[in-house]
Design an enzyme around this catalytic site. Sequence first.
Site, PDB file in Angstrom:
ATOM      1  N   GLY A  53       0.798  -1.071   0.235  1.00  0.00           N
ATOM      2  CA  GLY A  53      -0.099   0.108   0.118  1.00  0.00           C
ATOM      3  C   GLY A  53       0.856   1.288   0.079  1.00  0.00           C
ATOM      4  O   GLY A  53       0.296   2.255   0.090  1.00  0.00           O
ATOM      5  N   TRP A  55       2.111   2.894  -2.509  1.00  0.00           N
ATOM      6  CA  TRP A  55       1.519   3.937  -3.604  1.00  0.00           C
ATOM      7  C   TRP A  55       0.369   4.332  -3.259  1.00  0.00           C
ATOM      8  O   TRP A  55       0.046   5.662  -3.678  1.00  0.00           O
ATOM      9  CB  TRP A  55       1.582   3.108  -4.988  1.00  0.00           C
ATOM     10  CG  TRP A  55       2.766   2.835  -5.726  1.00  0.00           C
ATOM     11  CD1 TRP A  55       4.179   2.885  -4.953  1.00  0.00           C
ATOM     12  CD2 TRP A  55       3.160   2.492  -6.859  1.00  0.00           C
ATOM     13  NE1 TRP A  55       5.101   2.742  -6.058  1.00  0.00           N
ATOM     14  CE2 TRP A  55       4.666   2.685  -7.061  1.00  0.00           C
ATOM     15  CE3 TRP A  55       2.150   2.644  -8.297  1.00  0.00           C
ATOM     16  CZ2 TRP A  55       5.343   2.425  -8.330  1.00  0.00           C
ATOM     17  CZ3 TRP A  55       2.945   2.549  -9.421  1.00  0.00           C
ATOM     18  CH2 TRP A  55       4.513   2.421  -9.529  1.00  0.00           C
ATOM     19  N   ASP A  79      -5.670  -5.598  -5.359  1.00  0.00           N
ATOM     20  CA  ASP A  79      -4.648  -6.722  -5.422  1.00  0.00           C
ATOM     21  C   ASP A  79      -5.176  -7.711  -5.192  1.00  0.00           C
ATOM     22  O   ASP A  79      -6.455  -8.028  -4.460  1.00  0.00           O
ATOM     23  CB  ASP A  79      -3.669  -6.121  -4.088  1.00  0.00           C
ATOM     24  CG  ASP A  79      -2.335  -6.787  -4.428  1.00  0.00           C
ATOM     25  OD1 ASP A  79      -1.167  -6.049  -4.878  1.00  0.00           O
ATOM     26  OD2 ASP A  79      -2.181  -7.898  -4.142  1.00  0.00           O
ATOM     27  N   ASP A  95      -8.460  -9.844  -9.086  1.00  0.00           N
ATOM     28  CA  ASP A  95      -7.422 -10.106  -9.882  1.00  0.00           C
ATOM     29  C   ASP A  95      -7.458  -9.184 -11.095  1.00  0.00           C
ATOM     30  O   ASP A  95      -8.556  -9.096 -11.628  1.00  0.00           O
ATOM     31  CB  ASP A  95      -7.421 -11.514 -10.512  1.00  0.00           C
ATOM     32  CG  ASP A  95      -6.653 -12.108 -11.445  1.00  0.00           C
ATOM     33  OD1 ASP A  95      -5.775 -11.391 -11.915  1.00  0.00           O
ATOM     34  OD2 ASP A  95      -6.321 -13.218 -11.736  1.00  0.00           O
ATOM     35  N   ASP A 120       1.784  -1.340 -10.161  1.00  0.00           N
ATOM     36  CA  ASP A 120       3.246  -1.669  -9.662  1.00  0.00           C
ATOM     37  C   ASP A 120       3.235  -3.078  -9.751  1.00  0.00           C
ATOM     38  O   ASP A 120       4.139  -3.634  -9.078  1.00  0.00           O
ATOM     39  CB  ASP A 120       3.313  -1.055  -8.331  1.00  0.00           C
ATOM     40  CG  ASP A 120       4.959  -1.165  -8.033  1.00  0.00           C
ATOM     41  OD1 ASP A 120       5.954  -1.465  -8.899  1.00  0.00           O
ATOM     42  OD2 ASP A 120       5.231  -1.132  -6.664  1.00  0.00           O
ATOM     43  N   LYS A 160       4.742  -0.700 -14.292  1.00  0.00           N
ATOM     44  CA  LYS A 160       5.905  -1.088 -14.316  1.00  0.00           C
ATOM     45  C   LYS A 160       5.869  -2.217 -15.382  1.00  0.00           C
ATOM     46  O   LYS A 160       4.937  -2.798 -15.786  1.00  0.00           O
ATOM     47  CB  LYS A 160       6.110  -2.128 -12.900  1.00  0.00           C
ATOM     48  CG  LYS A 160       7.247  -2.826 -12.795  1.00  0.00           C
ATOM     49  CD  LYS A 160       7.413  -3.711 -11.733  1.00  0.00           C
ATOM     50  CE  LYS A 160       6.885  -3.414 -10.371  1.00  0.00           C
ATOM     51  NZ  LYS A 160       7.878  -3.628  -9.279  1.00  0.00           N
TER      52      LYS A 160
HETATM   53  N1  SAM Z   1       3.064  -0.687  -5.342  1.00  0.00           N
HETATM   54  C1  SAM Z   1       2.888  -1.413  -3.838  1.00  0.00           C
HETATM   55  C2  SAM Z   1       3.489  -0.794  -2.783  1.00  0.00           C
HETATM   56  O1  SAM Z   1       3.895   0.313  -2.973  1.00  0.00           O
HETATM   57  O2  SAM Z   1       3.113  -1.003  -1.701  1.00  0.00           O
HETATM   58  C3  SAM Z   1       3.865  -2.670  -4.117  1.00  0.00           C
HETATM   59  C4  SAM Z   1       3.448  -3.754  -5.181  1.00  0.00           C
HETATM   60  S1  SAM Z   1       3.972  -5.375  -5.190  1.00  0.00           S
HETATM   61  C5  SAM Z   1       5.808  -4.961  -5.788  1.00  0.00           C
HETATM   62  C6  SAM Z   1       3.239  -6.144  -6.338  1.00  0.00           C
HETATM   63  C7  SAM Z   1       1.775  -6.595  -5.991  1.00  0.00           C
HETATM   64  O3  SAM Z   1       1.312  -7.157  -7.170  1.00  0.00           O
HETATM   65  C8  SAM Z   1       1.788  -7.898  -5.125  1.00  0.00           C
HETATM   66  O4  SAM Z   1       1.079  -7.308  -4.075  1.00  0.00           O
HETATM   67  C9  SAM Z   1       0.885  -8.821  -5.875  1.00  0.00           C
HETATM   68  O5  SAM Z   1      -0.120  -9.315  -4.918  1.00  0.00           O
HETATM   69  C10 SAM Z   1       0.304  -7.905  -6.864  1.00  0.00           C
HETATM   70  N2  SAM Z   1      -0.119  -8.782  -8.012  1.00  0.00           N
HETATM   71  C11 SAM Z   1       0.412  -9.426  -8.788  1.00  0.00           C
HETATM   72  N3  SAM Z   1      -0.540 -10.111  -9.877  1.00  0.00           N
HETATM   73  C12 SAM Z   1      -1.708  -9.351  -9.488  1.00  0.00           C
HETATM   74  C13 SAM Z   1      -2.767  -9.656 -10.480  1.00  0.00           C
HETATM   75  N4  SAM Z   1      -3.119 -10.471 -11.387  1.00  0.00           N
HETATM   76  N5  SAM Z   1      -3.946  -9.101  -9.746  1.00  0.00           N
HETATM   77  C14 SAM Z   1      -4.089  -8.229  -8.718  1.00  0.00           C
HETATM   78  N6  SAM Z   1      -2.566  -7.984  -7.861  1.00  0.00           N
HETATM   79  C15 SAM Z   1      -1.532  -8.765  -8.523  1.00  0.00           C
END
Ligand code: SAM
Length: 289
Positions: A53, A55, A79, A95, A120, A160
């Site tokens: 969280g 961002w 997420d 998702d 991200d 990203k």
């Molecule tokens: N931007 C976040 C922050 O600042 O706290 C960090 C994000 S973290 C690098 C990547 C996130 O992408 C993870 O929490 C993961 O659960 C989520 N994620 C990956 N594939 C996903 C999907 N298909 N749908 C939703 N979330 C997804």
Amino acid sequence: MGKTSKDKRDIYYRLAKEEGWRARSAFKLLQINEEHDIFSGVTRAVDLCAAPGSWSQVLTKKLHENTKNIDKVKIVAVDLQVMAALPGVIQIQGDITKLSTANSIIKEFQGNKADLVVCDGAPDVTGLHDIDEYVQSQLLLAALNIATHVLKDGGVFVAKIFRGKDVTLLYSQLKQFFEFVTVSKPRSSRNSSIEAFVVCQNYKPPEGYVPNMVNPLLDHQYCDFNQFTGVNRFIVPFNACGDLSAYDSDKSYPLLLDGQTSYEYKEPVQGPINPPYKDVLEKTKNLQL
Ligand code: SAM
């Protein structure tokens, strides 16, 4: 590893804790903003792949700086994982490759559109670079698809991206929807990582474009293709070449062709150098099999 070794090794990890950010990624979004001014005038935003969280924390801070009217600010965070609550942030556990998630976000905006969509998202990295890049690109396309459902004309999309060998194809896809597409590598993103962020400004979908969620592999069904019409359906020119008098490759012909009176078998000009069946042939010859 000592208690402070990670603090020594990673300055952004340490600063995040000191400044109250949930993750060091907060600095990436802040540094992207320093360069591209992505929060200018923004009051409605979507944070895709938001957990834990940081961002969403940055969005909360920046969007409230843009207006005194707190009712105008809307932040929707999505997420797969459960995320600890953040005041003023609506959370959807879902998702981003699913149409149902796009619909849940649209519902939260009650007929309005978002000014900014950020993502991200990162899949669990396997270490096999081609696969990791491919899955990441699918996630980026899913985020783009969600953006096409919820973003206002002129809006901004930040996501990203892994700068792998096929990345130019992704840039061209993004360029179909945005006037300006830039790639940004914040100082807080490690040089050893292939991650960077695309900053796409001035959302302008092709005329007649109907948002859909078909691109990502996970939801993909081949029969879906025919539902596209107009600019959504790009028909690639197909061309059959060769004179009609040429032999038909699907047909069987007699050994004696027109005008021939004898047939002679010829060895292939170049046989396979090291075929996988070579070993078996050798062993069969020597009666070992
Ligand atoms: N931007 C976040 C922050 O600042 O706290 C960090 C994000 S973290 C690098 C990547 C996130 O992408 C993870 O929490 C993961 O659960 C989520 N994620 C990956 N594939 C996903 C999907 N298909 N749908 C939703 N979330 C997804």
